[in-house]
Design an enzyme around this catalytic site. Structure first.
Site, PDB file in Angstrom:
ATOM      1  N   LYS A 122     -21.905 -37.043 -52.542  1.00  0.00           N
ATOM      2  CA  LYS A 122     -22.540 -38.103 -51.760  1.00  0.00           C
ATOM      3  C   LYS A 122     -23.812 -37.615 -51.075  1.00  0.00           C
ATOM      4  CE  LYS A 122     -18.302 -40.636 -50.517  1.00  0.00           C
ATOM      5  NZ  LYS A 122     -17.444 -41.034 -49.369  1.00  0.00           N
TER       6      LYS A 122
ATOM      7  N   LYS B  91     -13.030 -47.621 -44.618  1.00  0.00           N
ATOM      8  CA  LYS B  91     -12.498 -47.041 -43.385  1.00  0.00           C
ATOM      9  C   LYS B  91     -13.606 -46.750 -42.371  1.00  0.00           C
ATOM     10  CE  LYS B  91      -9.725 -43.037 -41.941  1.00  0.00           C
ATOM     11  NZ  LYS B  91      -8.963 -41.884 -42.435  1.00  0.00           N
TER      12      LYS B  91
ATOM     13  N   GLY C 216      -7.772 -42.653 -47.247  1.00  0.00           N
ATOM     14  CA  GLY C 216      -8.234 -43.745 -48.092  1.00  0.00           C
ATOM     15  C   GLY C 216      -7.318 -44.028 -49.261  1.00  0.00           C
ATOM     16  N   ARG C 217      -6.810 -42.981 -49.917  1.00  0.00           N
ATOM     17  CA  ARG C 217      -5.966 -43.186 -51.091  1.00  0.00           C
ATOM     18  C   ARG C 217      -4.553 -43.629 -50.720  1.00  0.00           C
ATOM     19  NH1 ARG C 217      -7.901 -38.334 -50.365  1.00  0.00           N
ATOM     20  NH2 ARG C 217      -6.655 -36.443 -50.134  1.00  0.00           N
TER      21      ARG C 217
ATOM     22  N   GLU D  86     -21.580 -47.192 -51.586  1.00  0.00           N
ATOM     23  CA  GLU D  86     -21.385 -48.190 -52.624  1.00  0.00           C
ATOM     24  C   GLU D  86     -20.878 -49.508 -52.029  1.00  0.00           C
ATOM     25  OE1 GLU D  86     -20.259 -44.155 -54.535  1.00  0.00           O
ATOM     26  OE2 GLU D  86     -20.119 -45.136 -52.581  1.00  0.00           O
TER      27      GLU D  86
ATOM     28  N   GLU E  71      -7.714 -35.969 -56.165  1.00  0.00           N
ATOM     29  CA  GLU E  71      -8.456 -35.921 -54.910  1.00  0.00           C
ATOM     30  C   GLU E  71      -7.653 -35.186 -53.842  1.00  0.00           C
ATOM     31  OE1 GLU E  71     -11.428 -39.077 -53.740  1.00  0.00           O
ATOM     32  OE2 GLU E  71      -9.896 -39.464 -52.213  1.00  0.00           O
TER      33      GLU E  71
ATOM     34  N   HIS F 219      -1.004 -44.762 -81.155  1.00  0.00           N
ATOM     35  CA  HIS F 219      -1.837 -44.885 -82.347  1.00  0.00           C
ATOM     36  C   HIS F 219      -3.178 -44.174 -82.179  1.00  0.00           C
ATOM     37  CE1 HIS F 219       0.813 -47.777 -84.441  1.00  0.00           C
ATOM     38  NE2 HIS F 219       1.167 -48.085 -83.211  1.00  0.00           N
TER      39      HIS F 219
END
Length: 546
Positions: free
Chosen positions: A509, A208, A269-270, A214, A355, A386
């Site tokens: 960050k 964005k 963003g999400r 990253e 978040e 399991h």
């Protein structure tokens, strides 16, 4: 939005008293008292999704009090405020309008005296045209070959949303190979480069701000590799694209203007998979299926906006979650999709929940004294049965669960799906009812001598929701995703927190940036704690840079 302390409401106080009356009531008894419990505690959405919340530790009075809580916290007014584009993201002074990205109405949505639907439709048309160019092979790489691979470079919502959707809808996938690069670990990028041919690969840089460390670090490495391979700046525009709000930074990076797909500051963003950030979805599935995904979400949006609170699926599920986290004091919530294509869905929801609502300051600027977001976890299929299901059945931790399954499988081999469905039904039943609860409880209290039988004791009374989809399609997946988005929104409204910022993420960050600068220049201008300094010294020693 009203800023109401939930624990000060009349409903919350009544819920506290009600909890004392119901906390030891067994789900088995609730079914015994109400022969129509399934009918009374389930809702079908558009003949596509059945939500059964009957196996919860709730009564009609519980629901009535929870709905009173929603009314006292003005949930319906908050819903309308979001759909009208009000600045409900107060800490960033923004609207929250991912619902506009899938809006199928002709009505306008006005922000700063502009109808944002004009821009939304323009970008959708651009996504449609470009995805068609790539899929049909009309778009060529620098050597004249058609595109075979797409690499989406992003992190957080720019990664999890598109990745989850393309995996969940793999049955609709076309011939293109879609790769997702998020981690800054060099291993991720090297492994992807082993799989692709730069001549036939396009790269989508999804950020964005177009400054996420990253993402831009990975993009720069790929850019360098591309130039090393081609030695020609003119080829860049055939292979690199930006999905962002910050167009100036994309241009400075070298992205051609026509290769920039835009989304806006009112898209978190999400929630960005519904925007240009979902371009990889349109490329993988075709634009028609991307549109169906949007339409499914839009249909759930309309249910959320128009349905009364008492039959509003996201509202009901949000209230049940608040009931467990704040009265039973559960700390986690598990998501179990019984469909292997949906294996990323729990991870996708982790970001959406934690978040958004992982906050400890309320909208009044005060420390909360109530629980906000549970920890979200889960796994697909029968695998968990399991391993960690043992804890769910016999452990001391109460974990509310959502079980999700399609009725119709995309891969109905032999009787596998019937066995899968049998496990789905068996787990929710066993968690709720246990095994001969009354007999075993009596045996424990009287120190029954048959220890082997005693160790098999499962009390039950473990709550779950069962979500049954007719089939996992772009439409039904879009509806399911929007359901959970709105569930998180309602929880944030009632718990009086801001759900649409993530300042905790920003802290990590900023600290990482400072440490990186110190590492880069081999000097430490800032004093750290002894642990951090010790780890840094060990890193330098083992890298022979002391």
């Amino acid at each position: 939005m009203k800023n109401i302390n939930p624990v000060k409401t009349a409903a919350w106080k009544q819920l506290n008293n009600h909890f004392l009356d119901i906390k030891n009531v067994h789900i088995k008894n609730l079914f015994h008292l109400d022969k129509n419990r399934f009918t009374n505690y389930s809702i079908i959405f558009n003949n596509e999704i059945l939500v059964d919340f009957s196996k919860n530790r709730i009564t009609e009075k519980t629901l009535q009090l929870l709905l009173c809580l929603a009314e006292e916290c003005y949930v319906f007014d908050a819903i309308k405020s979001m759909f009208l584009g009000k600045l409900i993201n107060k800490t960033e002074n923004r609207s929250v309008l991912h619902i506009a990205l899938r809006n199928k109405l002709d009505s306008k949505i006005i922000i700063n005296n502009l109808d944002i639907m004009f821009s939304v439709k323009k970008e959708l048309k651009k996504i449609k045209n470009f995805s068609n160019e790539i899929i049909t092979g009309r778009w060529k790489g620098y050597t004249g070959k058609s595109i075979s691979d797409v690499v989406n470079i992003g992190i957080g919502g720019s990664h999890l949303g598109p990745y989850m959707v393309t995996e969940s809808l793999k049955a609709y996938k076309n011939h293109l190979n879609i790769h997702y690069l998020s981690n800054i670990d060099g291993t991720s990028i090297i492994e992807i480069l082993k799989k692709v041919n730069l001549e036939t690969t396009i790269f989508l840089i999804a950020s964005k701000s177009f400054s996420t460390d990253e993402t831009i670090s990975n993009a720069n490495y790929l850019k360098d590799q591309f130039f090393f391979k081609t030695n020609n700046l003119n080829y860049f525009s055939k292979h690199f694209f930006a999905l962002c709000e910050n167009t100036s930074s994309a241009l400075n990076f070298g992205i051609d203007k026509k290769n920039i797909f835009k989304f806006w500051d009112w898209v978190g963003g999400r929630y960005s998979v519904w925007s240009a950030s979902g371009l990889s979805v349109a490329l993988s599935l075709g634009f028609h299926n991307f549109e169906l995904l949007l339409y499914g979400a839009y249909s759930m949006d309309q249910h959320f906006l128009n349905e009364k609170l008492s039959t509003n699926i996201p509202v009901i599920l949000a209230l049940i979650n608040i009931w467990y986290t704040n009265f039973f004091h559960t700390e986690t919530e598990a998501i179990f999709p019984y469909d292997e294509y949906m294996h990323i869905f729990p991870e996708y929801l982790q970001q959406n929940f934690m978040e958004s609502n992982g906050k400890s300051i309320d909208r009044n600027g005060k420390l909360v004294t109530w629980n906000t977001s549970p920890i979200i976890w889960g796994q697909s299929g029968t695998n968990g049965q399991h391993s960690f299901f043992q804890l769910l059945h016999q452990g001391t931790t109460l974990v509310p669960c959502d079980f999700i399954i399609p009725v119709l499988s995309h891969n109905p081999i032999n009787n596998h799906h019937e066995k899968l469905l049998s496990n789905f039904l068996a787990q929710t039943r066993s968690l709720a009812f246990g095994n001969d609860y009354d007999i075993h409880k009596n045996e424990i209290s009287n120190n029954f001598i048959n220890k082997n039988k005693l160790y098999q004791y499962c009390e039950g009374n473990k709550p779950s929701n069962s979500i049954m989809l007719k089939k996992i399609t772009p439409y039904s997946l879009g509806s399911l995703m929007a359901l959970y988005e709105h569930k998180v929104f309602v929880q944030g409204i009632i718990l009086n927190i801001f759900s649409f910022d993530q300042w905790g993420v920003e802290l990590g960050k900023s600290v990482a940036s400072d440490i990186y600068n110190n590492l880069l220049y081999n000097s430490f201008n800032k004093k750290y704690d002894s642990s951090t300094e010790g780890l840094l010294k060990t890193y330098k020693k083992w890298n022979n840079i002391l």
